[in-house]
Design a protein around this motif. Structure first.
Motif, short mmCIF file in Angstrom:
data_model
loop_
_atom_site.label_atom_id
_atom_site.label_comp_id
_atom_site.label_asym_id
_atom_site.label_seq_id
_atom_site.Cartn_x
_atom_site.Cartn_y
_atom_site.Cartn_z
N LYS A 233 0.84 -1.21 0.00
CA LYS A 233 0.00 0.00 0.00
C LYS A 233 0.87 1.25 0.00
O LYS A 233 0.64 2.18 -0.78
N THR A 234 1.89 1.28 0.84
CA THR A 234 2.80 2.42 0.91
C THR A 234 3.52 2.63 -0.41
O THR A 234 3.65 3.76 -0.90
N GLY B 187 4.24 5.76 -5.31
CA GLY B 187 4.33 5.78 -6.76
C GLY B 187 3.35 6.73 -7.39
O GLY B 187 3.68 7.46 -8.34
N VAL B 188 2.12 6.75 -6.88
CA VAL B 188 1.09 7.66 -7.41
C VAL B 188 1.49 9.11 -7.13
O VAL B 188 1.41 9.97 -8.03
N VAL B 189 1.92 9.40 -5.92
CA VAL B 189 2.33 10.77 -5.58
C VAL B 189 3.50 11.22 -6.45
O VAL B 189 3.52 12.34 -6.96
N LYS B 190 4.47 10.33 -6.66
CA LYS B 190 5.62 10.66 -7.49
C LYS B 190 5.19 10.97 -8.92
O LYS B 190 5.67 11.92 -9.54
#
Length: 69
Positions: free
Chosen positions: A56-57, A62-65
């Protein structure tokens, strides 16, 4: 409800397990963080899985990046 599940090795009722960090790999290139669930009485491995909290982390990071690009 009382616990009735027993460890297949020591035959003790499993009231608690210890979680150990391991590496799970499909190939040399595909690896995940994993967890092994160990009997607290005899140290036998009861099960192994991908560490869902670490997964999950990794997905969130990855999405935030990607969004920051």
């Amino acid at each position: 409800m009382a616990n009735i599940g027993k460890c297949p090795k020591c035959d003790n009722v499993v009231n608690a397990v210890r979680i150990e960090t391991i590496e799970v790999e499909q190939s040399r290139m595909v690896k995940w963080k994993g967890a092994s669930y160990v009997c607290s009485s005899c140290d036998s491995v009861l099960g192994i899985s991908i560490d869902l909290l670490a997964l999950k982390t990794d997905i969130i990071n990855g999405v935030v990046k990607s969004l920051r690009r």
